[in-house]
Design a protein around this motif. Sequence first.
Motif, short mmCIF file in Angstrom:
data_model
loop_
_atom_site.label_atom_id
_atom_site.label_comp_id
_atom_site.label_asym_id
_atom_site.label_seq_id
_atom_site.Cartn_x
_atom_site.Cartn_y
_atom_site.Cartn_z
N LEU A 273 0.85 -1.18 0.00
CA LEU A 273 0.00 0.00 0.00
C LEU A 273 0.89 1.24 0.00
CD1 LEU A 273 -2.60 -1.01 2.78
CD2 LEU A 273 -2.63 -1.59 0.34
N LEU A 274 0.69 2.11 -0.98
CA LEU A 274 1.53 3.29 -1.15
C LEU A 274 0.72 4.55 -0.87
CD1 LEU A 274 3.22 2.23 -4.52
CD2 LEU A 274 4.17 1.98 -2.21
N HIS A 275 1.15 5.33 0.11
CA HIS A 275 0.46 6.56 0.48
C HIS A 275 0.84 7.69 -0.47
CE1 HIS A 275 4.06 8.62 1.96
NE2 HIS A 275 4.46 7.44 2.41
N GLY A 276 0.12 8.79 -0.34
CA GLY A 276 0.42 9.97 -1.13
C GLY A 276 0.80 11.15 -0.27
N PHE A 277 0.73 12.34 -0.86
CA PHE A 277 1.03 13.61 -0.18
C PHE A 277 -0.24 14.14 0.47
CE2 PHE A 277 1.13 18.21 -0.10
CZ PHE A 277 2.40 18.53 0.33
N LEU B 19 11.23 -3.50 -2.66
CA LEU B 19 10.45 -4.00 -1.52
C LEU B 19 9.88 -5.38 -1.82
CD1 LEU B 19 8.47 -0.87 -0.22
CD2 LEU B 19 10.31 -2.09 0.95
N ILE B 20 9.43 -5.58 -3.05
CA ILE B 20 8.94 -6.91 -3.44
C ILE B 20 10.07 -7.93 -3.32
CG2 ILE B 20 7.96 -8.28 -5.33
CD1 ILE B 20 6.67 -5.68 -6.36
N ASP B 21 11.26 -7.55 -3.77
CA ASP B 21 12.43 -8.43 -3.62
C ASP B 21 12.71 -8.71 -2.15
OD1 ASP B 21 12.82 -8.56 -6.37
OD2 ASP B 21 14.29 -6.91 -6.38
N ALA B 22 12.65 -7.66 -1.32
CA ALA B 22 12.96 -7.81 0.10
C ALA B 22 11.96 -8.75 0.78
CB ALA B 22 12.95 -6.45 0.78
N ALA B 23 10.75 -8.80 0.26
CA ALA B 23 9.75 -9.71 0.81
C ALA B 23 9.93 -11.14 0.30
CB ALA B 23 8.35 -9.20 0.46
N GLY B 24 10.89 -11.33 -0.60
CA GLY B 24 11.14 -12.66 -1.14
C GLY B 24 10.10 -13.10 -2.15
N GLN B 25 9.47 -12.15 -2.82
CA GLN B 25 8.39 -12.46 -3.77
C GLN B 25 8.75 -12.00 -5.18
OE1 GLN B 25 5.58 -14.22 -2.72
NE2 GLN B 25 6.84 -14.37 -0.86
N GLN B 26 8.10 -12.61 -6.14
CA GLN B 26 8.26 -12.19 -7.52
C GLN B 26 7.25 -11.12 -7.92
OE1 GLN B 26 10.62 -13.02 -9.90
NE2 GLN B 26 11.61 -13.86 -8.07
N LYS B 27 6.07 -11.17 -7.27
CA LYS B 27 5.00 -10.23 -7.62
C LYS B 27 4.31 -9.73 -6.36
CE LYS B 27 3.65 -11.88 -12.23
NZ LYS B 27 2.48 -12.21 -13.09
N ALA B 28 3.62 -8.60 -6.52
CA ALA B 28 2.79 -8.07 -5.44
C ALA B 28 1.56 -7.42 -6.04
CB ALA B 28 3.56 -7.05 -4.61
N ILE B 29 0.52 -7.36 -5.24
CA ILE B 29 -0.63 -6.51 -5.55
C ILE B 29 -0.23 -5.12 -5.09
CG2 ILE B 29 -3.07 -6.06 -5.10
CD1 ILE B 29 -3.17 -9.12 -4.27
N VAL B 30 -0.24 -4.16 -6.00
CA VAL B 30 0.24 -2.81 -5.69
C VAL B 30 -0.96 -1.88 -5.65
CG1 VAL B 30 1.76 -0.93 -6.36
CG2 VAL B 30 2.45 -3.30 -6.79
N VAL B 31 -1.11 -1.20 -4.50
CA VAL B 31 -2.24 -0.30 -4.26
C VAL B 31 -1.68 1.08 -3.94
CG1 VAL B 31 -4.32 0.10 -2.87
CG2 VAL B 31 -3.52 -2.26 -3.28
N GLY B 32 -2.22 2.11 -4.56
CA GLY B 32 -1.70 3.45 -4.30
C GLY B 32 -2.77 4.51 -4.32
N HIS B 33 -2.56 5.55 -3.50
CA HIS B 33 -3.44 6.72 -3.46
C HIS B 33 -2.61 7.97 -3.67
CE1 HIS B 33 -5.32 10.07 -1.06
NE2 HIS B 33 -6.27 9.81 -1.93
N ASP B 34 -3.17 8.93 -4.42
CA ASP B 34 -2.50 10.21 -4.64
C ASP B 34 -1.12 9.94 -5.25
OD1 ASP B 34 -2.71 13.28 -3.91
OD2 ASP B 34 -0.74 12.66 -3.22
N TRP B 35 -0.04 10.49 -4.69
CA TRP B 35 1.29 10.24 -5.25
C TRP B 35 1.61 8.75 -5.25
CZ3 TRP B 35 4.94 11.33 -8.35
CH2 TRP B 35 5.27 12.66 -8.67
#
Length: 286
Positions: free
Chosen positions: A33-37, A90-106
């Motif tokens: 989950l990616l926050h914005g400004f 971050l996906i690499d750091a979690a040891g995964q090849q893929k992620a569901i990416v969710v973002g708001h604003d920025w």
Amino acid sequence: MTHAFVEIHGRSGAPVTLHVVQAGPADGPLMILLHGFPEFWYGWKKQIGPLAEAGYRVWVPDQRGYNRSDKPDGIGAYTVDVLAADVVELIDAAGQQKAIVVGHDWGAAVAWWVAATHPERVERLVVLNVPHPAVMKQYASRNIGQMLRSWYIGFFQLPVIPELMAKLGNRAMLVRTLRGSSRPGTFSDDDIHEYKQAWSQPGAFRAMVNWYRAALQRPPAHALSIRITVPTLLIWGVRDQFLKRDMAQPSIDLCDNGTVFFFETATHWVQHEEPERVSELIIEGG
């Protein structure tokens, strides 16, 4: 929830340490989950629990420059290519090849860019109240209504002055951004206290503004693949004071498999105002 610090290589140069709130089962599908400004991980506080309970491994970073994450110097540390690379690492750091990416604003702008430039790393994409970057570029340069709504982007290009005004006004301009553009009661006094603590971290406001400076002064070095090939859900609060609803459908038209869901009475801060339904939509994927 647990709080961790994850060191990534940092495409802009030196390694960067990101503060990441984590929840949910370790073997669940990874969701970032990616926050914005002008928010930080706290902007997703109403979604973290429901998503974790639904079985997702939820990672919510303070993106670089924000709150407890590192704040590299210079505008070049905040280009959209660098920000997208942070997500991939971050996906690499979690040891995964893929992620569901969710973002708001920025965070949504970064999520779009990750899906466009690294589609092999995105399981599906969920974006809130930000259009596809190609649509945003077109409207911001040609549509008078959107140009007027985006006036603050030009203001943030000024050196020193935005930082000085924020400091002298005790971040009142940021409080007005949240409360003045949201439904009454959306942000409590306790919420504002948490935000002010994040904004007061050394170097935070300058870094936050540098995201806007980099967007205009350091555009991407490579051309964007305009089609989004991963499954995409666009959630849009119609009463957004910053971004016009008109940009939503053209954004979905650029997706091979896209859906848009409108909240007619919500504003730009839709995940705060309609938290249960937004969480359901993220889980359902549209």
